[in-house]
Write a protein that holds these residues in place. Structure first.
Motif, PDB file in Angstrom:
ATOM      1  N   GLY A  44      -1.631  12.567  -3.710  1.00 39.72           N
ATOM      2  CA  GLY A  44      -2.977  12.050  -3.999  1.00 39.72           C
ATOM      3  C   GLY A  44      -3.915  12.205  -2.813  1.00 39.72           C
ATOM      4  N   ILE A  45      -4.511  11.087  -2.380  1.00 37.03           N
ATOM      5  CA  ILE A  45      -5.456  11.138  -1.251  1.00 37.03           C
ATOM      6  C   ILE A  45      -4.726  11.271   0.088  1.00 37.03           C
ATOM      7  N   GLY A  46      -3.381  11.239   0.054  1.00 40.61           N
ATOM      8  CA  GLY A  46      -2.588  11.271   1.293  1.00 40.61           C
ATOM      9  C   GLY A  46      -2.993  12.375   2.264  1.00 40.61           C
TER      10      GLY A  46
ATOM     11  N   ALA B 299       1.260   8.159   4.575  1.00 36.76           N
ATOM     12  CA  ALA B 299      -0.007   7.947   3.852  1.00 36.76           C
ATOM     13  C   ALA B 299       0.292   7.209   2.543  1.00 36.76           C
ATOM     14  N   CYS B 300       0.635   7.907   1.502  1.00 33.94           N
ATOM     15  CA  CYS B 300       0.873   7.249   0.211  1.00 33.94           C
ATOM     16  C   CYS B 300       1.544   8.243  -0.738  1.00 33.94           C
ATOM     17  N   VAL B 301       2.207   7.718  -1.738  1.00 30.99           N
ATOM     18  CA  VAL B 301       2.897   8.593  -2.698  1.00 30.99           C
ATOM     19  C   VAL B 301       2.623   8.134  -4.127  1.00 30.99           C
ATOM     20  N   GLY B 302       2.879   9.038  -5.070  1.00 26.24           N
ATOM     21  CA  GLY B 302       2.840   8.662  -6.482  1.00 26.24           C
ATOM     22  C   GLY B 302       1.783   9.398  -7.272  1.00 26.24           C
ATOM     23  N   ASP B 303       2.076   9.508  -8.571  1.00 23.79           N
ATOM     24  CA  ASP B 303       1.107  10.050  -9.515  1.00 23.79           C
ATOM     25  C   ASP B 303       1.630   9.744 -10.903  1.00 23.79           C
ATOM     26  N   ILE B 304       0.705   9.567 -11.812  1.00 26.62           N
ATOM     27  CA  ILE B 304       1.084   9.227 -13.184  1.00 26.62           C
ATOM     28  C   ILE B 304       2.022  10.285 -13.777  1.00 26.62           C
TER      29      ILE B 304
ATOM     30  N   PRO C  58       8.455   9.161  -7.009  1.00 24.97           N
ATOM     31  CA  PRO C  58       8.017   9.031  -5.614  1.00 24.97           C
ATOM     32  C   PRO C  58       8.221   7.630  -5.045  1.00 24.97           C
ATOM     33  N   GLU C  59       7.977   6.602  -5.864  1.00 25.98           N
ATOM     34  CA  GLU C  59       8.098   5.220  -5.369  1.00 25.98           C
ATOM     35  C   GLU C  59       9.546   4.894  -4.996  1.00 25.98           C
ATOM     36  N   SER C  60      10.522   5.569  -5.651  1.00 26.62           N
ATOM     37  CA  SER C  60      11.923   5.351  -5.263  1.00 26.62           C
ATOM     38  C   SER C  60      12.173   5.934  -3.885  1.00 26.62           C
TER      39      SER C  60
ATOM     40  N   PHE D 231       4.574   2.974   9.446  1.00 32.07           N
ATOM     41  CA  PHE D 231       3.245   2.393   9.444  1.00 32.07           C
ATOM     42  C   PHE D 231       2.460   3.066   8.325  1.00 32.07           C
ATOM     43  N   GLU D 232       1.918   2.269   7.429  1.00 33.99           N
ATOM     44  CA  GLU D 232       1.300   2.868   6.238  1.00 33.99           C
ATOM     45  C   GLU D 232       0.222   1.971   5.659  1.00 33.99           C
ATOM     46  N   PRO D 233      -0.795   2.587   5.030  1.00 40.72           N
ATOM     47  CA  PRO D 233      -1.794   1.767   4.356  1.00 40.72           C
ATOM     48  C   PRO D 233      -1.166   1.018   3.188  1.00 40.72           C
ATOM     49  N   VAL D 234      -1.814  -0.080   2.794  1.00 39.91           N
ATOM     50  CA  VAL D 234      -1.305  -0.871   1.676  1.00 39.91           C
ATOM     51  C   VAL D 234      -1.566  -0.152   0.342  1.00 39.91           C
ATOM     52  N   HIS D 235      -2.626   0.672   0.316  1.00 43.36           N
ATOM     53  CA  HIS D 235      -3.011   1.277  -0.965  1.00 43.36           C
ATOM     54  C   HIS D 235      -2.046   2.389  -1.397  1.00 43.36           C
ATOM     55  N   GLY D 236      -2.188   2.766  -2.676  1.00 37.70           N
ATOM     56  CA  GLY D 236      -1.396   3.862  -3.210  1.00 37.70           C
ATOM     57  C   GLY D 236      -2.125   5.192  -3.073  1.00 37.70           C
ATOM     58  N   SER D 237      -1.747   6.154  -3.906  1.00 40.54           N
ATOM     59  CA  SER D 237      -2.239   7.530  -3.742  1.00 40.54           C
ATOM     60  C   SER D 237      -3.586   7.770  -4.416  1.00 40.54           C
ATOM     61  N   ALA D 238      -4.132   6.732  -5.058  1.00 38.16           N
ATOM     62  CA  ALA D 238      -5.467   6.801  -5.680  1.00 38.16           C
ATOM     63  C   ALA D 238      -5.713   8.122  -6.413  1.00 38.16           C
ATOM     64  N   PRO D 239      -4.900   8.449  -7.422  1.00 37.65           N
ATOM     65  CA  PRO D 239      -5.064   9.748  -8.097  1.00 37.65           C
ATOM     66  C   PRO D 239      -6.458   9.927  -8.689  1.00 37.65           C
ATOM     67  N   ASP D 240      -7.127   8.801  -9.027  1.00 37.97           N
ATOM     68  CA  ASP D 240      -8.460   8.912  -9.639  1.00 37.97           C
ATOM     69  C   ASP D 240      -9.503   9.534  -8.711  1.00 37.97           C
ATOM     70  N   ILE D 241      -9.279   9.462  -7.400  1.00 40.41           N
ATOM     71  CA  ILE D 241     -10.275  10.031  -6.479  1.00 40.41           C
ATOM     72  C   ILE D 241      -9.682  11.140  -5.595  1.00 40.41           C
TER      73      ILE D 241
ATOM     74  N   ALA E  12     -12.190   9.359  -0.299  1.00 39.00           N
ATOM     75  CA  ALA E  12     -11.330   8.211   0.015  1.00 39.00           C
ATOM     76  C   ALA E  12     -11.741   7.577   1.343  1.00 39.00           C
ATOM     77  N   ASN E  13     -11.427   6.315   1.462  1.00 39.74           N
ATOM     78  CA  ASN E  13     -11.664   5.597   2.716  1.00 39.74           C
ATOM     79  C   ASN E  13     -10.440   5.817   3.630  1.00 39.74           C
ATOM     80  N   PRO E  14     -10.635   6.439   4.789  1.00 39.03           N
ATOM     81  CA  PRO E  14      -9.473   6.709   5.656  1.00 39.03           C
ATOM     82  C   PRO E  14      -9.121   5.532   6.578  1.00 39.03           C
TER      83      PRO E  14
HETATM   84  P1  NAD Z   1      -3.945   2.659  -5.726  1.00 39.32           P
HETATM   85  O1  NAD Z   1      -3.904   1.807  -4.517  1.00 39.32           O
HETATM   86  O2  NAD Z   1      -3.583   4.083  -5.550  1.00 39.32           O
HETATM   87  O3  NAD Z   1      -5.431   2.622  -6.339  1.00 39.32           O
HETATM   88  C1  NAD Z   1      -6.025   1.430  -6.819  1.00 39.32           C
HETATM   89  C2  NAD Z   1      -7.559   1.611  -6.803  1.00 39.32           C
HETATM   90  O4  NAD Z   1      -8.008   1.574  -5.440  1.00 39.32           O
HETATM   91  C3  NAD Z   1      -8.027   2.957  -7.358  1.00 39.32           C
HETATM   92  O5  NAD Z   1      -9.246   2.766  -8.024  1.00 39.32           O
HETATM   93  C4  NAD Z   1      -8.244   3.804  -6.136  1.00 39.32           C
HETATM   94  O6  NAD Z   1      -9.222   4.822  -6.280  1.00 39.32           O
HETATM   95  C5  NAD Z   1      -8.687   2.764  -5.106  1.00 39.32           C
HETATM   96  N1  NAD Z   1      -8.259   3.138  -3.737  1.00 39.32           N
HETATM   97  C6  NAD Z   1      -7.004   3.100  -3.230  1.00 39.32           C
HETATM   98  N2  NAD Z   1      -6.996   3.542  -1.972  1.00 39.32           N
HETATM   99  C7  NAD Z   1      -8.266   3.871  -1.680  1.00 39.32           C
HETATM  100  C8  NAD Z   1      -8.900   4.402  -0.519  1.00 39.32           C
HETATM  101  N3  NAD Z   1      -8.228   4.679   0.612  1.00 39.32           N
HETATM  102  N4  NAD Z   1     -10.232   4.638  -0.562  1.00 39.32           N
HETATM  103  C9  NAD Z   1     -10.932   4.365  -1.674  1.00 39.32           C
HETATM  104  N5  NAD Z   1     -10.408   3.844  -2.803  1.00 39.32           N
HETATM  105  C10 NAD Z   1      -9.081   3.616  -2.795  1.00 39.32           C
HETATM  106  O7  NAD Z   1      -3.041   1.972  -6.822  1.00 39.32           O
HETATM  107  P2  NAD Z   1      -2.610   2.488  -8.280  1.00 39.32           P
HETATM  108  O8  NAD Z   1      -3.759   3.184  -8.937  1.00 39.32           O
HETATM  109  O9  NAD Z   1      -2.007   1.306  -8.929  1.00 39.32           O
HETATM  110  O10 NAD Z   1      -1.443   3.536  -8.017  1.00 39.32           O
HETATM  111  C11 NAD Z   1      -1.635   4.947  -7.939  1.00 39.32           C
HETATM  112  C12 NAD Z   1      -0.307   5.569  -7.552  1.00 39.32           C
HETATM  113  O11 NAD Z   1       0.071   5.155  -6.233  1.00 39.32           O
HETATM  114  C13 NAD Z   1       0.852   5.161  -8.464  1.00 39.32           C
HETATM  115  O12 NAD Z   1       1.654   6.290  -8.673  1.00 39.32           O
HETATM  116  C14 NAD Z   1       1.579   4.081  -7.669  1.00 39.32           C
HETATM  117  O13 NAD Z   1       2.913   3.967  -8.027  1.00 39.32           O
HETATM  118  C15 NAD Z   1       1.404   4.608  -6.256  1.00 39.32           C
HETATM  119  N6  NAD Z   1       1.493   3.587  -5.191  1.00 39.32           N
HETATM  120  C16 NAD Z   1       2.012   4.018  -4.016  1.00 39.32           C
HETATM  121  C17 NAD Z   1       2.040   3.148  -2.945  1.00 39.32           C
HETATM  122  C18 NAD Z   1       2.540   3.667  -1.632  1.00 39.32           C
HETATM  123  O14 NAD Z   1       2.569   4.876  -1.422  1.00 39.32           O
HETATM  124  N7  NAD Z   1       2.918   2.789  -0.697  1.00 39.32           N
HETATM  125  C19 NAD Z   1       1.544   1.839  -3.064  1.00 39.32           C
HETATM  126  C20 NAD Z   1       0.982   1.452  -4.273  1.00 39.32           C
HETATM  127  C21 NAD Z   1       0.955   2.343  -5.341  1.00 39.32           C
END
Ligand code: NAD
Length: 357
Positions: A13-15, A73-78, A89-91, A277-287, A293-295
């Motif tokens: 994703g945004i990784g 960075a982050c992993v995952g995608d639908i 990826p989450e495994s 060390f990693e961000p809390v967010h996921g891979s944000a496939p939508d963006i 993305a916010n780095p």
């Molecule tokens: P997500 O954190 O990827 O996204 C949630 C929302 O926050 C989305 O609208 C996304 O666009 C936004 N967002 C996230 N990070 C952002 C950033 N840096 N800048 C701007 N907007 C940001 O969570 P999700 O949509 O539930 O999951 C997407 C995928 O990521 C799934 O496959 C999930 O399993 C995986 N995931 C991975 C991790 C990880 O790698 N540690 C953690 C959580 C989810």
């Protein structure tokens, strides 16, 4: 000159976008603060599954074990959601945590003054928030056995096991004590001991260990109340100590106090050996792929890596000050935009921060 070897796992994703920004900034920090940093990039997550049929290839795990620290960075995608659980990826994340014995996950939640208006809660509720969630990471219900599906019954059943032994609770409590001693010395242990035996053991063990340190003030809270208190009066918390499942949920809740999940870093540690060390967010496939993305969560994770993993405190301070400066100058990525700020792309935000270093 000090030399560090770090492994960078850009993932999915945004990784790759947020990793590019981090690489550039780490190299500049190394130059300015007189250390060498070798950044070894390895495949992990969905991209590793594509190439090797395994989200956490042995070679990646081995390289991580040999490093000074891992920046992920982050992993995952639908598209991977239909794979068998262990190929997803989450495994891979669970495997990495187990391989490095990362039993402690630390998530600081601090409001940056320039982003007070970004929170969905009222300014006066969040303005003094400065807390750390210490979550047990490799035990509890996510790893407990037995687990599985029972299909030979009239209606399908599935089950998991929430289990801890006292040694697992002791070592995470000791981490919480260490962190609390560097702060306001307050630990709030969160459990569900009114219903769960495993939580009763948690509560008794935490009390036993914390009572040996007279500086620590311990309180206990049930997890449902903790969720409520985090949105009612989050500044009452200093260090929240909790188990894997409760920590997973509460730390995302706490994350939103700051306004964007794109702002929050974390560290996963053991008592010796490299941390991740990693961000809390996921891979944000939508963006993903849009360079919007916010780095900053990734950069704050890099800052935690410099501080905790490599003992390069000055470089970490330099990076955080640069981030604060860019934000107080009114620059934002789209997730934080409030109409008045200048909206930057991911790479432009990276460049602005680099210029301040
Ligand atoms: P997500 O954190 O990827 O996204 C949630 C929302 O926050 C989305 O609208 C996304 O666009 C936004 N967002 C996230 N990070 C952002 C950033 N840096 N800048 C701007 N907007 C940001 O969570 P999700 O949509 O539930 O999951 C997407 C995928 O990521 C799934 O496959 C999930 O399993 C995986 N995931 C991975 C991790 C990880 O790698 N540690 C953690 C959580 C989810």
């Amino acid at each position: 000159m000090k030399k560090y070897k770090i492994v960078l796992l850009s993932g999915d994703g945004i990784g790759p976008e947020i990793s590019e920004v981090s690489k550039k900034i780490l190299k500049k920090l190394a130059k300015n603060h007189n250390f060498e940093i070798e950044i070894i990039e390895k495949l992990f997550g969905g991209i590793a599954y594509e190439k090797y049929g395994n989200p956490a290839p042995d070679e990646t795990l081995e390289q991580c074990k040999k490093s000074d620290a891992v920046l992920l960075a982050c992993v995952g995608d639908i598209k991977y959601d239909s794979l068998e659980r262990e190929l997803r990826p989450e495994s891979g994340l669970l495997k990495l945590r187990s391989a490095l014995n990362l039993f402690a996950n630390i998530r600081p939640v601090k409001i940056r003054k320039s982003l007070l208006d970004a929170s969905s809660l009222k300014k006066e509720i969040v303005e003094n928030v400065d807390l750390i969630v210490v979550r047990e990471l490799i035990g509890g219900i996510y790893f407990g056995k037995p687990r599985g599906h029972i299909t030979n019954t009239k209606i399908p059943k599935a089950f998991n096991t929430m289990v801890y032994d006292s040694a697992e609770i002791e070592r995470i409590t000791e981490i919480a004590i260490k962190i609390a001693n560097q702060r306001n010395k307050k630990i709030c242990s969160v459990d569900k001991s009114n219903v769960l035996e495993v939580s009763q053991l948690w509560r008794d063990t935490v009390l036993n260990i914390t009572s040996k340190d007279k500086n620590i003030s311990l309180s206990n809270m049930y997890v449902d109340n903790a969720a409520m208190q985090l949105v009612r009066d989050p500044s009452q918390f200093d260090v929240i100590l909790t188990s894997n499942l409760f920590g997973d949920i509460l730390s995302d809740l706490a994350a939103m106090l700051t306004g964007s999940i794109g702002m929050l870093p974390s560290a996963s540690l053991n008592n010796n050996g490299p941390g991740v060390f990693e961000p809390v967010h996921g891979s944000a496939p939508d963006i993903a792929g849009k360079n919007i993305a916010n780095p900053i969560a990734m950069l704050l994770s890099a800052s935690m890596m410099l501080k905790i993993g490599l003992n390069e405190e000055e470089a970490a301070e330099n990076l955080e000050t640069a981030i604060d400066k860019v934000l107080s100058n009114g620059f934002r990525t789209a997730d934080l935009a409030d109409g008045s700020a200048e909206v930057l792309s991911c790479s432009e935000m990276g460049d602005k921060i680099t210029d301040e270093i």
